[in-house]
Design a protein around this motif. Structure first.
Motif, short mmCIF file in Angstrom:
data_model
loop_
_atom_site.label_atom_id
_atom_site.label_comp_id
_atom_site.label_asym_id
_atom_site.label_seq_id
_atom_site.Cartn_x
_atom_site.Cartn_y
_atom_site.Cartn_z
N LEU B 204 0.56 -6.93 -7.51
CA LEU B 204 -0.81 -7.36 -7.22
C LEU B 204 -1.23 -8.56 -8.08
O LEU B 204 -1.70 -9.56 -7.53
CB LEU B 204 -1.79 -6.20 -7.38
N PHE B 207 0.90 -11.69 -6.82
CA PHE B 207 0.55 -12.28 -5.53
C PHE B 207 -0.92 -12.72 -5.47
O PHE B 207 -1.28 -13.58 -4.68
CB PHE B 207 0.86 -11.32 -4.38
N ASP B 267 -6.78 -13.70 2.11
CA ASP B 267 -5.66 -13.89 3.03
C ASP B 267 -5.24 -12.52 3.57
O ASP B 267 -5.87 -11.50 3.27
CB ASP B 267 -4.50 -14.64 2.36
N TYR B 269 -2.84 -10.61 2.79
CA TYR B 269 -2.52 -9.67 1.72
C TYR B 269 -3.79 -9.07 1.10
O TYR B 269 -3.88 -7.86 0.91
CB TYR B 269 -1.70 -10.42 0.66
N SER B 270 -4.77 -9.93 0.80
CA SER B 270 -5.97 -9.42 0.14
C SER B 270 -6.75 -8.49 1.06
O SER B 270 -7.31 -7.49 0.62
CB SER B 270 -6.86 -10.55 -0.38
N GLU B 272 -5.43 -6.51 3.32
CA GLU B 272 -4.71 -5.23 3.34
C GLU B 272 -5.02 -4.44 2.06
O GLU B 272 -5.15 -3.22 2.09
CB GLU B 272 -3.19 -5.48 3.44
N MET B 273 -5.14 -5.14 0.93
CA MET B 273 -5.42 -4.45 -0.33
C MET B 273 -6.86 -3.93 -0.37
O MET B 273 -7.12 -2.86 -0.90
CB MET B 273 -5.14 -5.38 -1.53
N GLY B 313 1.00 -4.41 3.73
CA GLY B 313 0.54 -5.66 3.13
C GLY B 313 1.65 -6.33 2.34
O GLY B 313 1.79 -7.56 2.36
N HIS B 314 2.45 -5.51 1.68
CA HIS B 314 3.54 -6.08 0.88
C HIS B 314 4.68 -6.62 1.73
O HIS B 314 5.44 -7.48 1.28
CB HIS B 314 4.04 -5.06 -0.15
N TYR B 316 4.28 -8.59 4.10
CA TYR B 316 3.96 -10.00 4.34
C TYR B 316 4.24 -10.88 3.13
O TYR B 316 4.11 -12.10 3.20
CB TYR B 316 2.49 -10.15 4.76
N LYS B 317 4.56 -10.26 2.01
CA LYS B 317 4.94 -11.04 0.82
C LYS B 317 6.44 -10.89 0.54
O LYS B 317 7.13 -11.88 0.28
CB LYS B 317 4.14 -10.55 -0.40
N ASP B 346 -0.10 -16.03 10.66
CA ASP B 346 -1.39 -15.45 10.28
C ASP B 346 -2.13 -14.79 11.44
O ASP B 346 -2.72 -13.73 11.29
CB ASP B 346 -2.28 -16.54 9.67
#
Lengths: 110, 404
Positions: B204, B207, B267, B269-270, B272-273, B313-314, B316-317, B346
């Protein structure tokens, strides 16, 4: 001290150059970039440090621990902690050239 | 030692992530085809479906993440990479067969053997990771997390194999319900939860580019998480309260990392978090209520909601990161290479998240209203969500690189 933007092959952030105390500095800032941008730009910038009169300045969120062991045979660096929680690394050549650094070793460990 | 030299090979890490994405899709298709889930929650068929999801999606993701991150967070190499491949070869077929043995009555007898091989694969994995600690120079908080988590895993899967032995061969006359609870406690509330926290403390901030977050929350969190397991042996109710406290501490930790990020942009990721944090909070409230139905609701939220957002979410990273290292790292310094964000579509990702939010809301409504039709509509939406995830992962692999 006038900073001029220069094109650098492979870079993903702007690079600037300036002269100071008879030295040529190349500088980039990856403090707002996630991996692999710090490593990509550092490897691109280090290729320009080909003499004792040149320095590469990297502003980053943290010390790039994955990068430093890759380049320690040929380069040394100073680390300065900045007031805005970023770090400033100034790289210089140890010897006459970077003959031991494998610039193809560009995998990022995160 | 160099983290990259220590890193587990691409061929070991990537199959676990690919497997996770594929089984995410298959487990929701299977759940959609499972009848009467709400009225037969303790049936073998539902247990099989849960195992397909938890082993195929959740555990696969965790294995891939641990193999990838062990060199970064512990700064030691994996004890044996070859053993890692053996673990992978045993894990996938045995996991599929064990789940099938529970879902399809004709395959029931296979369960004992598949479970035995799966248990062996867990032993191999956990011992391989634990032996990596021999090279550890400095014990940090994350080292304790990973070390303890793998002991909890060994305990949890041992309860699992004992249950199989009991059911198939009459090994002991133990109380099956107690063993199911302990199996779930040690593997999910123990191993999975501790790995999620420990991986979260590394990924976290990395990213989200977060500085100076309160790391002592993670210290308290470790103690509270372990206490919740211990206390539940004395009082189940107190165990739930303690676990809810751990969930809320995790929300606090995520929020602290989130608010201290340097670049205040949102984005994929954020988002999803953020969804993960909301779900954790709702789940904690469910555990605090102490009502049986709300506990089921809280567990469903954690397993299908939180894990699908947090792990998804992870993807995508981590998946772009793995593909980038293989495909674009050799081009660094020679030409302009893409960054991780360039590799994710995206539009597809936002559609996937939007569908997942709808799916989660509908599934939770189905559980709360005890309505099988609503639950199955939600599961159907989850299948569509999984298809979008598969599409995006395929597009990451097919990405050929463009100028930023």
């Amino acid at each position: 001290m006038t900073k001029t933007t220069i094109p650098v092959t492979g870079a993903t952030v702007p690079f600037t150059t300036y002269e100071d105390n008879g030295l040529t500095f190349y500088e980039f800032n990856t403090s707002l970039e996630g991996p692999p941008a710090p490593m990509v730009n550092a490897m691109s910038g280090l290729k320009m440090i080909d003499s004792a009169q040149k320095r590469l300045v990297m502003i980053n969120m943290q010390v790039p621990k994955g990068l430093l062991p890759k380049i320690e045979a040929d380069y040394e660096w100073d680390i300065e902690e900045m007031k805005d929680d970023t770090v400033k690394l100034t790289y210089r050549l140890k010897g006459a050239s970077a003959e031991n650094t494998d610039f193809a070793s560009t995998q990022c460990s995160g | 030692m160099l983290a990259i030299q220590n890193a587990a090979p691409y061929k070991l890490v990537l199959p676990f992530f690919i497997g996770a994405v594929i089984f995410y899709l298959f487990s929701f298709i299977n759940l959609l085809l499972t009848k009467d889930i709400l009225t037969s929650m303790h049936s073998l068929e539902v247990a099989g479906s849960l195992h397909l999801y938890l082993l195929g999606f959740v555990m696969s993701t965790i294995f891939g993440a641990v193999y990838q991150l062990i060199s970064v967070v512990l700064e030691v190499p994996l004890f044996s990479k070859k053993t890692g491949y053996l673990h992978m070869m045993l894990f996938f077929p045995s996991m599929i067969l064990l789940s099938l043995s529970m879902i399809v009555p004709q395959y029931y007898a296979l369960g004992a053997y598949a479970g035995g091989i799966l248990y062996l694969s867990f032993l191999i994995y956990a011992i391989n990771v634990l032996l990596s600690f021999k090279a550890l120079k400095e014990w940090k908080l994350i080292s304790y997390y990973i070390f303890i988590a793998h002991f909890l895993l060994l305990t949890g899967v041992s309860f699992g194999i004992m249950m199989l032995g009991m059911i198939h061969f009459g090994w002991c006359a133990c109380d099956l319900h107690t063993m199911i609870v302990q199996h779930a406690q040690f593997t999910l509330m123990g191993f999975v939860f501790l790995i999620v926290i420990s991986v979260g403390t590394v990924l976290l901030p990395m990213f989200m580019l977060s500085h100076n977050w309160k790391e002592n929350i993670a210290e308290i969190l470790l103690a509270v998480s372990l206490l919740s397991i211990v206390i539940s042996y004395v009082s189940v109710e107190a165990g739930y309260v303690m676990f809810a406290s751990a969930l809320l501490l995790l929300v606090w930790m995520f929020y602290d990392i989130y608010r201290k990020r340097v670049r205040k942009i949102q984005d994929v990721y954020s988002y999803e978090m953020i969804a993960s944090m909301v779900i954790l909070t709702l789940s904690a409230l469910g555990f605090l209520s102490q009502q049986t139905e709300m506990i089921y609701f809280a567990m469903a939220l954690l397993v299908f909601g939180f894990l699908s957002f947090f792990l998804g979410g992870h993807f995508y990273k981590i998946i772009p990161f793995l593909v980038w290292n293989e495909k674009f790292a050799p081009l660094v310094g020679k030409e302009k290479v893409p960054m991780l964000a360039d590799m994710v579509n995206d539009r597809l990702a936002y559609i996937e998240i939007f569908i997942k939010v709808i799916a989660s809301l509908v599934v939770v409504s189905g559980v709360v209203l005890k309505n099988e039709l609503v639950l199955h509509i939600g599961l159907g939406i989850f299948v569509i969500n999984a298809l979008f995830l598969v599409l995006n992962v395929v597009s990451i692999f097919r990405f050929k690189g463009v100028a930023q």
